[in-house]
Design an enzyme around this catalytic site. Structure first.
Site, PDB file in Angstrom:
ATOM      1  N   ASN A 172      19.118  36.745  24.280  1.00 52.81           N
ATOM      2  CA  ASN A 172      18.469  35.616  24.351  1.00 52.81           C
ATOM      3  C   ASN A 172      17.905  35.145  22.869  1.00 52.81           C
ATOM      4  O   ASN A 172      18.307  35.669  21.933  1.00 52.81           O
ATOM      5  CB  ASN A 172      17.136  35.980  24.502  1.00 52.81           C
ATOM      6  CG  ASN A 172      15.907  35.304  24.552  1.00 52.81           C
ATOM      7  OD1 ASN A 172      15.852  34.188  23.633  1.00 52.81           O
ATOM      8  ND2 ASN A 172      14.348  34.920  24.964  1.00 52.81           N
ATOM      9  N   LYS A 227      15.180  35.096  20.468  1.00 54.42           N
ATOM     10  CA  LYS A 227      15.507  36.886  19.968  1.00 54.42           C
ATOM     11  C   LYS A 227      16.196  36.674  18.669  1.00 54.42           C
ATOM     12  O   LYS A 227      16.000  37.399  18.023  1.00 54.42           O
ATOM     13  CB  LYS A 227      15.783  37.386  20.935  1.00 54.42           C
ATOM     14  CG  LYS A 227      14.612  37.416  21.734  1.00 54.42           C
ATOM     15  CD  LYS A 227      14.205  38.731  22.766  1.00 54.42           C
ATOM     16  CE  LYS A 227      13.155  38.901  23.405  1.00 54.42           C
ATOM     17  NZ  LYS A 227      13.993  40.069  24.759  1.00 54.42           N
ATOM     18  N   ASP A 287      11.930  44.812  24.103  1.00 54.22           N
ATOM     19  CA  ASP A 287      11.398  44.234  25.208  1.00 54.22           C
ATOM     20  C   ASP A 287      10.094  44.107  25.374  1.00 54.22           C
ATOM     21  O   ASP A 287       9.537  44.671  24.510  1.00 54.22           O
ATOM     22  CB  ASP A 287      11.695  45.823  26.299  1.00 54.22           C
ATOM     23  CG  ASP A 287      11.500  45.278  27.631  1.00 54.22           C
ATOM     24  OD1 ASP A 287      11.883  44.586  28.396  1.00 54.22           O
ATOM     25  OD2 ASP A 287      10.551  45.825  28.509  1.00 54.22           O
ATOM     26  N   TYR A 324       5.843  32.776  29.270  1.00 50.37           N
ATOM     27  CA  TYR A 324       4.679  32.927  29.766  1.00 50.37           C
ATOM     28  C   TYR A 324       3.626  31.967  28.709  1.00 50.37           C
ATOM     29  O   TYR A 324       2.510  31.722  28.617  1.00 50.37           O
ATOM     30  CB  TYR A 324       3.832  33.863  29.582  1.00 50.37           C
ATOM     31  CG  TYR A 324       3.999  34.596  31.037  1.00 50.37           C
ATOM     32  CD1 TYR A 324       3.302  34.502  32.330  1.00 50.37           C
ATOM     33  CD2 TYR A 324       5.247  35.343  31.073  1.00 50.37           C
ATOM     34  CE1 TYR A 324       3.988  35.443  33.416  1.00 50.37           C
ATOM     35  CE2 TYR A 324       5.518  36.208  31.565  1.00 50.37           C
ATOM     36  CZ  TYR A 324       5.185  36.242  32.791  1.00 50.37           C
ATOM     37  OH  TYR A 324       5.584  36.709  34.134  1.00 50.37           O
ATOM     38  N   HIS A 333       3.254  38.147  19.038  1.00 51.64           N
ATOM     39  CA  HIS A 333       3.899  40.003  19.022  1.00 51.64           C
ATOM     40  C   HIS A 333       5.415  40.306  18.418  1.00 51.64           C
ATOM     41  O   HIS A 333       4.895  41.048  17.909  1.00 51.64           O
ATOM     42  CB  HIS A 333       3.794  40.082  20.439  1.00 51.64           C
ATOM     43  CG  HIS A 333       3.641  39.175  21.357  1.00 51.64           C
ATOM     44  ND1 HIS A 333       3.888  37.964  21.322  1.00 51.64           N
ATOM     45  CD2 HIS A 333       5.890  39.217  21.874  1.00 51.64           C
ATOM     46  CE1 HIS A 333       5.041  36.983  22.527  1.00 51.64           C
ATOM     47  NE2 HIS A 333       5.885  37.959  23.077  1.00 51.64           N
TER      48      HIS A 333
HETATM   49  P1  IMP Z   1      11.923  40.553  27.693  1.00 51.71           P
HETATM   50  O1  IMP Z   1      12.110  42.214  28.448  1.00 51.71           O
HETATM   51  O2  IMP Z   1      11.494  40.627  26.493  1.00 51.71           O
HETATM   52  O3  IMP Z   1      12.976  39.586  27.449  1.00 51.71           O
HETATM   53  O4  IMP Z   1      10.419  39.802  28.481  1.00 51.71           O
HETATM   54  C1  IMP Z   1      10.119  39.455  29.656  1.00 51.71           C
HETATM   55  C2  IMP Z   1       9.388  38.582  29.955  1.00 51.71           C
HETATM   56  O5  IMP Z   1       8.473  38.803  28.959  1.00 51.71           O
HETATM   57  C3  IMP Z   1      10.709  37.611  30.052  1.00 51.71           C
HETATM   58  O6  IMP Z   1      11.010  36.612  30.766  1.00 51.71           O
HETATM   59  C4  IMP Z   1       9.224  36.449  29.166  1.00 51.71           C
HETATM   60  O7  IMP Z   1       8.817  35.814  30.770  1.00 51.71           O
HETATM   61  C5  IMP Z   1       8.096  37.445  28.613  1.00 51.71           C
HETATM   62  N1  IMP Z   1       8.081  37.106  27.506  1.00 51.71           N
HETATM   63  C6  IMP Z   1       8.674  37.877  26.373  1.00 51.71           C
HETATM   64  N2  IMP Z   1       8.349  36.884  25.052  1.00 51.71           N
HETATM   65  C7  IMP Z   1       6.974  35.831  25.426  1.00 51.71           C
HETATM   66  C8  IMP Z   1       6.856  35.288  24.058  1.00 51.71           C
HETATM   67  O8  IMP Z   1       6.845  35.485  23.093  1.00 51.71           O
HETATM   68  N3  IMP Z   1       6.134  34.085  24.673  1.00 51.71           N
HETATM   69  C9  IMP Z   1       6.493  34.252  26.744  1.00 51.71           C
HETATM   70  N4  IMP Z   1       7.434  34.635  27.119  1.00 51.71           N
HETATM   71  C10 IMP Z   1       7.574  35.576  26.880  1.00 51.71           C
END
Ligand code: IMP
Length: 456
Positions: free
Chosen positions: A272, A275, A331, A413, A439
């Protein structure tokens, strides 16, 4: 429960495999015509070694990759000097052993005869002693065994065990002490550089020196020191050993200092780009960040855990176990109180495997329809490994779920999450503002403090 590789049992199994694979070659060798014997010996060593490495990897460590990259070339001269210092000390350990008598004498003579035989053949001998042995032995003892030990134990203990295993593998008391001593140097250098390049170079230099000394100067490589040291010679040799020890201690401080000041490499186990950009901003400048593409990782990182912590570790391990590098994986999940913490670990695929961000938001809003309590939190877990040790950092940001999507920025979100103390959603707030309080920012801040303490 299966014990983590390598236990002492595993190490003996490796030795057993090598002996087993060598047996057929031993048999063939006894029927080989004299003119072919050197080539047979080369095969009889290299093929069983290769098979042992192959079998060990297949049984215990399927994901492992070997790293032979030449790194830190500036320290090559120091490495050469320190290799010779170890040669002097290593030879001295042979002298410390009592002179072989009886059955030991027979074994000693047999060993000498084999070594002399190998050293007598210029090309096959050279290929075996100076090329095959360093590459194969370093791949097995440092690339497979030490690498796995470093994941299990503190570096000193791991290097010690791998050095002793290397000593035992030589299967005779004269080379045991010598090989164990060298194993300490080879292990230390591998641990510091994470590459098999230097251990192989050192091994080649030492074996090459013994080979050329025996071949051209007709020095009896194994017997020389044990038999010949006495009186004045011994005194001279003791002075040489003392000088070698001083060189080793000085080089140790030099190398420690060098590695403390050189940049660390860290692989970001994420695809990503949002990130990656965020992480880049908080990392100290001596940490060189690499992407999955840089290490030629192909495919997708699996995340099949039941918790965010499990997923972060799972992603981290897919990189650290395969490539022996420092890495960072994270994650994130959105946890909604009224939904008992859902979508949580399933945030990315809340509305199904192929769900888009919009599908997930739509499902969330429909689940939250008519719900009064809209409290939620974003949670990020970061798993980080440095020098084979693992650390975790967590960031939690409390907030609430909006009744409908608002704003165009961000991702996931963002359009429905309102951080506590704010009226805007993340998507309305803009990236810069979000990145200050998010976060992930909280987790990264915790990680930064941890890294700073670790590197003090
Ligand atoms: P990941 O495991 O960090 O890739 O996050 C899983 C899912 O959480 C992503 O596909 C997003 O839908 C959501 N997500 C993670 N970070 C954010 C954020 O900062 N804002 C909004 N949605 C997030």
């Amino acid at each position: 429960m299966k014990k983590q590789f390598p236990t002492f049992g595993h190490l003996f199994l490796i030795l057993f495999l090598f002996v087993l694979f060598s047996l057929p070659f031993g048999l063939i060798q006894s029927f080989t015509p004299k003119s072919w014997i050197a080539w047979m010996m080369l095969l009889g060593y290299a093929v069983p070694m290769y098979l042992t490495i192959w079998a060990t990897r297949r049984i215990f460590d399927k994901q492992s990759h070997f790293n032979y990259a030449p790194k830190h070339l500036m320290i090559l001269p120091v490495i050469i000097i320190v290799a010779y210092a170890f040669l002097v000390v290593g030879e001295f350990t042979v002298f410390l052993l009592p002179k072989p008598t009886g059955i030991w004498k027979k074994l000693f003579d047999m060993l000498n005869e084999t070594i002399t035989q190998v050293f007598n053949y210029p090309l096959a001998g050279f290929l075996m002693v100076v090329v095959a042995a360093p590459i194969l032995e370093e791949t097995l003892f440092r690339g497979v065994i030490l690498k796995a030990l470093l994941k299990k134990y503190a570096p000193f203990k791991a290097i010690m065990i791998s050095a002793i295993a290397f000593g035992i593998f030589h299967l005779n008391p004269w080379q045991f002490l010598y090989a164990t001593t060298l194993g300490l140097l080879l292990g230390y250098i591998y641990w510091k550089t994470r590459s098999l390049f230097y251990p192989i170079i050192i091994h080649m230099i030492l074996n090459g020196t013994a080979f050329f000394a025996a071949h051209f100067a007709k020095v009896d490589a194994e017997q020389g020191i044990v038999e010949q040291l006495s009186g004045e010679n011994l005194q001279k040799y003791l002075i040489l050993v003392s000088i070698a020890l001083v060189i080793i201690i000085m080089s140790y401080y030099f190398l420690e200092n060098y590695f403390r000041n050189t940049s660390q490499e860290l692989v970001l186990a994420t695809q990503n780009p949002h990130k990656i950009a965020e992480i880049k901003k908080i990392m100290p400048s001596n940490i060189y960040l690499k992407s999955l593409k840089d290490i030629q990782f192909k495919g997708d990182l699996k995340e099949t855990g039941q918790t965010l912590e499990e997923n972060a570790l799972q992603k981290l391990h897919q990189i650290t176990r395969a490539y022996d590098v420092d890495a960072l994986a994270d994650d994130t999940g959105l946890e909604v109180d009224e939904l008992n913490g859902a979508p949580g670990v399933y945030s990315a695929r809340y509305a199904g495997e192929q769900a888009t961000y919009a599908d997930n938001v739509e499902k969330l809003l429909s689940e939250m329809k008519d719900k009064q309590n809209r409290a939620a939190q974003f949670k990020t877990v970061i798993a980080y490994s440095q020098g084979h040790k693992e650390y975790m950092a967590t960031g939690i940001l409390k907030g609430s779920i909006a009744t409908q999507p608002r704003g165009n920025g961000g991702f996931g979100y963002d359009s429905v999450f309102i951080p506590e103390g704010y009226n805007q959603t993340f998507a309305e707030m803009g990236e810069a503002e979000k990145n200050k309080i998010s976060h992930r920012a909280i987790a990264l801040d915790e990680l930064k403090k941890m890294i700073n303490t670790l590197n003090k």
